[in-house]
Design a protein around this motif. Structure first.
Motif, PDB file in Angstrom:
ATOM      1  N   SER A  76     -13.955 -22.854  89.990  1.00  0.00           N
ATOM      2  CA  SER A  76     -14.793 -21.671  89.771  1.00  0.00           C
ATOM      3  C   SER A  76     -14.120 -20.447  90.371  1.00  0.00           C
ATOM      4  CB  SER A  76     -16.171 -21.877  90.417  1.00  0.00           C
ATOM      5  OG  SER A  76     -16.854 -20.662  90.571  1.00  0.00           O
ATOM      6  N   ASP A  77     -13.943 -19.402  89.559  1.00  0.00           N
ATOM      7  CA  ASP A  77     -13.345 -18.181  90.109  1.00  0.00           C
ATOM      8  C   ASP A  77     -14.252 -17.570  91.176  1.00  0.00           C
ATOM      9  OD1 ASP A  77     -15.331 -17.335  88.403  1.00  0.00           O
ATOM     10  OD2 ASP A  77     -14.028 -16.176  87.089  1.00  0.00           O
ATOM     11  N   ALA A  78     -15.556 -17.821  91.076  1.00  0.00           N
ATOM     12  CA  ALA A  78     -16.484 -17.306  92.079  1.00  0.00           C
ATOM     13  C   ALA A  78     -16.179 -17.889  93.454  1.00  0.00           C
ATOM     14  CB  ALA A  78     -17.921 -17.609  91.674  1.00  0.00           C
ATOM     15  N   ALA A  79     -15.786 -19.179  93.493  1.00  0.00           N
ATOM     16  CA  ALA A  79     -15.462 -19.820  94.766  1.00  0.00           C
ATOM     17  C   ALA A  79     -14.228 -19.176  95.395  1.00  0.00           C
ATOM     18  CB  ALA A  79     -15.238 -21.315  94.558  1.00  0.00           C
ATOM     19  N   LEU A  80     -13.201 -18.929  94.595  1.00  0.00           N
ATOM     20  CA  LEU A  80     -11.997 -18.284  95.115  1.00  0.00           C
ATOM     21  C   LEU A  80     -12.289 -16.856  95.555  1.00  0.00           C
ATOM     22  CD1 LEU A  80      -9.102 -19.479  92.778  1.00  0.00           C
ATOM     23  CD2 LEU A  80      -9.979 -20.495  94.881  1.00  0.00           C
ATOM     24  N   LEU A  81     -13.172 -16.196  94.842  1.00  0.00           N
ATOM     25  CA  LEU A  81     -13.526 -14.829  95.208  1.00  0.00           C
ATOM     26  C   LEU A  81     -14.249 -14.797  96.552  1.00  0.00           C
ATOM     27  CD1 LEU A  81     -13.565 -11.842  94.449  1.00  0.00           C
ATOM     28  CD2 LEU A  81     -15.714 -12.251  93.223  1.00  0.00           C
ATOM     29  N   ARG A  82     -15.157 -15.752  96.761  1.00  0.00           N
ATOM     30  CA  ARG A  82     -15.898 -15.786  98.021  1.00  0.00           C
ATOM     31  C   ARG A  82     -14.962 -15.992  99.211  1.00  0.00           C
ATOM     32  NH1 ARG A  82     -19.716 -18.682  94.929  1.00  0.00           N
ATOM     33  NH2 ARG A  82     -18.841 -20.680  95.620  1.00  0.00           N
ATOM     34  N   LEU A  83     -14.001 -16.900  99.072  1.00  0.00           N
ATOM     35  CA  LEU A  83     -13.138 -17.179 100.215  1.00  0.00           C
ATOM     36  C   LEU A  83     -12.136 -16.049 100.467  1.00  0.00           C
ATOM     37  CD1 LEU A  83      -9.960 -18.261  99.581  1.00  0.00           C
ATOM     38  CD2 LEU A  83     -11.222 -20.139  98.568  1.00  0.00           C
ATOM     39  N   SER A  84     -11.935 -15.176  99.471  1.00  0.00           N
ATOM     40  CA  SER A  84     -10.946 -14.107  99.637  1.00  0.00           C
ATOM     41  C   SER A  84     -11.567 -12.721  99.800  1.00  0.00           C
ATOM     42  CB  SER A  84      -9.991 -14.089  98.441  1.00  0.00           C
ATOM     43  OG  SER A  84     -10.686 -13.811  97.241  1.00  0.00           O
ATOM     44  N   LEU A  85     -12.898 -12.638  99.820  1.00  0.00           N
ATOM     45  CA  LEU A  85     -13.552 -11.328  99.895  1.00  0.00           C
ATOM     46  C   LEU A  85     -13.116 -10.532 101.123  1.00  0.00           C
ATOM     47  CD1 LEU A  85     -17.248 -11.817  98.680  1.00  0.00           C
ATOM     48  CD2 LEU A  85     -15.476 -10.345  97.699  1.00  0.00           C
ATOM     49  N   THR A  94     -10.663 -17.200  85.015  1.00  0.00           N
ATOM     50  CA  THR A  94     -10.564 -18.649  84.822  1.00  0.00           C
ATOM     51  C   THR A  94     -10.265 -18.919  83.361  1.00  0.00           C
ATOM     52  OG1 THR A  94     -12.132 -19.126  86.597  1.00  0.00           O
ATOM     53  CG2 THR A  94     -11.753 -20.872  84.990  1.00  0.00           C
ATOM     54  N   GLU A  95      -9.285 -19.748  83.097  1.00  0.00           N
ATOM     55  CA  GLU A  95      -8.931 -20.066  81.715  1.00  0.00           C
ATOM     56  C   GLU A  95      -8.679 -21.556  81.572  1.00  0.00           C
ATOM     57  OE1 GLU A  95      -5.617 -17.477  81.233  1.00  0.00           O
ATOM     58  OE2 GLU A  95      -4.246 -18.729  82.395  1.00  0.00           O
ATOM     59  N   HIS A  96      -9.133 -22.096  80.443  1.00  0.00           N
ATOM     60  CA  HIS A  96      -8.872 -23.487  80.113  1.00  0.00           C
ATOM     61  C   HIS A  96      -7.528 -23.573  79.401  1.00  0.00           C
ATOM     62  CE1 HIS A  96     -12.805 -24.953  81.308  1.00  0.00           C
ATOM     63  NE2 HIS A  96     -13.326 -23.863  80.768  1.00  0.00           N
ATOM     64  N   GLY A 230      -6.408 -28.965  81.129  1.00  0.00           N
ATOM     65  CA  GLY A 230      -6.687 -28.519  82.488  1.00  0.00           C
ATOM     66  C   GLY A 230      -7.184 -27.097  82.503  1.00  0.00           C
ATOM     67  N   LEU A 231      -7.016 -26.452  83.643  1.00  0.00           N
ATOM     68  CA  LEU A 231      -7.476 -25.072  83.784  1.00  0.00           C
ATOM     69  C   LEU A 231      -6.705 -24.370  84.883  1.00  0.00           C
ATOM     70  CD1 LEU A 231      -9.321 -24.867  86.600  1.00  0.00           C
ATOM     71  CD2 LEU A 231     -11.011 -25.989  85.179  1.00  0.00           C
ATOM     72  N   ARG A 232      -6.827 -23.048  84.872  1.00  0.00           N
ATOM     73  CA  ARG A 232      -6.256 -22.224  85.950  1.00  0.00           C
ATOM     74  C   ARG A 232      -7.277 -21.158  86.305  1.00  0.00           C
ATOM     75  NH1 ARG A 232      -3.564 -17.330  86.899  1.00  0.00           N
ATOM     76  NH2 ARG A 232      -1.971 -17.463  88.548  1.00  0.00           N
ATOM     77  N   THR A 233      -7.518 -20.982  87.586  1.00  0.00           N
ATOM     78  CA  THR A 233      -8.392 -19.924  88.048  1.00  0.00           C
ATOM     79  C   THR A 233      -7.661 -19.140  89.136  1.00  0.00           C
ATOM     80  OG1 THR A 233     -10.597 -19.413  88.933  1.00  0.00           O
ATOM     81  CG2 THR A 233      -9.522 -21.377  89.783  1.00  0.00           C
ATOM     82  N   SER A 234      -7.902 -17.837  89.211  1.00  0.00           N
ATOM     83  CA  SER A 234      -7.156 -17.019  90.142  1.00  0.00           C
ATOM     84  C   SER A 234      -7.939 -15.781  90.574  1.00  0.00           C
ATOM     85  CB  SER A 234      -5.821 -16.570  89.531  1.00  0.00           C
ATOM     86  OG  SER A 234      -6.048 -15.741  88.399  1.00  0.00           O
ATOM     87  N   VAL A 235      -7.572 -15.264  91.718  1.00  0.00           N
ATOM     88  CA  VAL A 235      -8.121 -14.023  92.257  1.00  0.00           C
ATOM     89  C   VAL A 235      -6.957 -13.197  92.781  1.00  0.00           C
ATOM     90  CG1 VAL A 235      -9.547 -12.995  94.080  1.00  0.00           C
ATOM     91  CG2 VAL A 235     -10.355 -15.020  92.857  1.00  0.00           C
ATOM     92  N   ALA A 236      -6.884 -11.937  92.394  1.00  0.00           N
ATOM     93  CA  ALA A 236      -5.789 -11.061  92.832  1.00  0.00           C
ATOM     94  C   ALA A 236      -6.042 -10.582  94.257  1.00  0.00           C
ATOM     95  CB  ALA A 236      -5.682  -9.859  91.886  1.00  0.00           C
ATOM     96  N   LEU A 237      -4.961 -10.415  95.010  1.00  0.00           N
ATOM     97  CA  LEU A 237      -5.018  -9.897  96.374  1.00  0.00           C
ATOM     98  C   LEU A 237      -4.333  -8.540  96.428  1.00  0.00           C
ATOM     99  CD1 LEU A 237      -4.025 -13.126  98.353  1.00  0.00           C
ATOM    100  CD2 LEU A 237      -6.335 -12.204  98.017  1.00  0.00           C
ATOM    101  N   PRO A 238      -4.766  -7.666  97.347  1.00  0.00           N
ATOM    102  CA  PRO A 238      -4.125  -6.346  97.447  1.00  0.00           C
ATOM    103  C   PRO A 238      -2.677  -6.465  97.894  1.00  0.00           C
ATOM    104  CG  PRO A 238      -5.619  -6.714  99.295  1.00  0.00           C
ATOM    105  CD  PRO A 238      -5.845  -7.843  98.332  1.00  0.00           C
TER     106      PRO A 238
END
Length: 239
Positions: A76-85, A94-96, A230-238
């Motif tokens: 879940s991209d939401a999970a990665l976003l929460r840990l990186s906020l 997120t893409e399949h 499979g899938l790939r999910t990601s969150v960009a960092l500054p």
């Protein structure tokens, strides 16, 4: 339908290289094994699950937080976003991931012509919602196929298009777009199958990346003979 084991090995090689890992990193991993690629200067936090293997990439502070999280949580991209906020995380995606290694059966498409000129892709893009255009990136593909109704030679009408760009010298990364008034007729799957056939003839493995909330893209991929992998999910960092 399943992918050949040799196809899977080549896809794993391509993704290992894309992720900056050893060539055999994914192929040598055990089922459900997670590889951690820790780089404190990383520009993003990402999670890839491919053929049962997992790769988590990101800074050490992120890797520590996900050691005991399941693949379902990290998908879940939401999970990665929460840990990186607290670290400025933004721009989730997120893409399949789908692949094909068999020549598609092409149904008849009536009297429609197939054009390869980018001007038809650009005309098709002008008919479609901006989000769809941004996702497909059709006019920028290296190989391009556009279904055109040329009943009126003075005003040919683009209906649907598909194409691919070559990634890592191995994968044909696909994109497709259908004019809103011509969707749900199988035109997207048909023209995508044309692009798949061309890519395979060139010795490439077709890859389809569909955003998790785009059911139309997933249906088109399935209609063109793609297999989920499979899938790939990601969150960009500054920076």
């Amino acid at each position: 339908m399943q992918l050949d084991t040799s196809t899977i090995a080549i896809i794993q090689l391509a993704w290992s290289r894309r992720l900056g890992l050893d060539d055999d990193a994914l192929a040598a991993a055990e089922d459900d094994e997670r590889i951690y690629d820790v780089q404190d200067e990383a520009s993003e936090v990402s999670f890839v699950r491919l053929f049962g293997r997992e790769v988590f990439s990101g800074p050490s502070w992120a890797a520590k937080q996900v050691r005991y999280k399941s693949a379902a949580e990290l998908s879940s991209d939401a999970a990665l976003l929460r840990l990186s906020l607290d670290h400025g995380g933004r721009g989730t995606a997120t893409e399949h991931l789908y692949y094909s290694d068999s020549f598609p059966q092409l149904p008849a498409a009536g009297e429609l012509a197939v054009a390869e000129d980018p001007q038809f892709a650009e005309a098709l893009e002008r008919l479609c919602p901006p989000d769809d255009v941004l996702e497909a990136k059709l006019a920028r593909r290296e190989a391009l196929f556009v279904l055109v109704n040329d009943a009126d030679p003075e005003a040919p009408e683009p209906l649907a298009g598909a194409g691919y760009s070559i990634k890592d010298g191995i994968l044909a990364d696909m994109g497709a777009l259908t004019a809103p008034g011509h969707r749900m007729r199988g035109l997207g799957s048909y023209v995508s199958a044309l692009a798949v056939e061309d890519a395979m003839a060139a010795g490439l493995i077709p890859q389809w990346r569909a955003p998790f909330n785009n059911m139309g893209a997933s249906r088109t991929a399935a209609g063109a003979g793609f297999v989920p992998a499979g899938l790939r999910t990601s969150v960009a960092l500054p920076a």
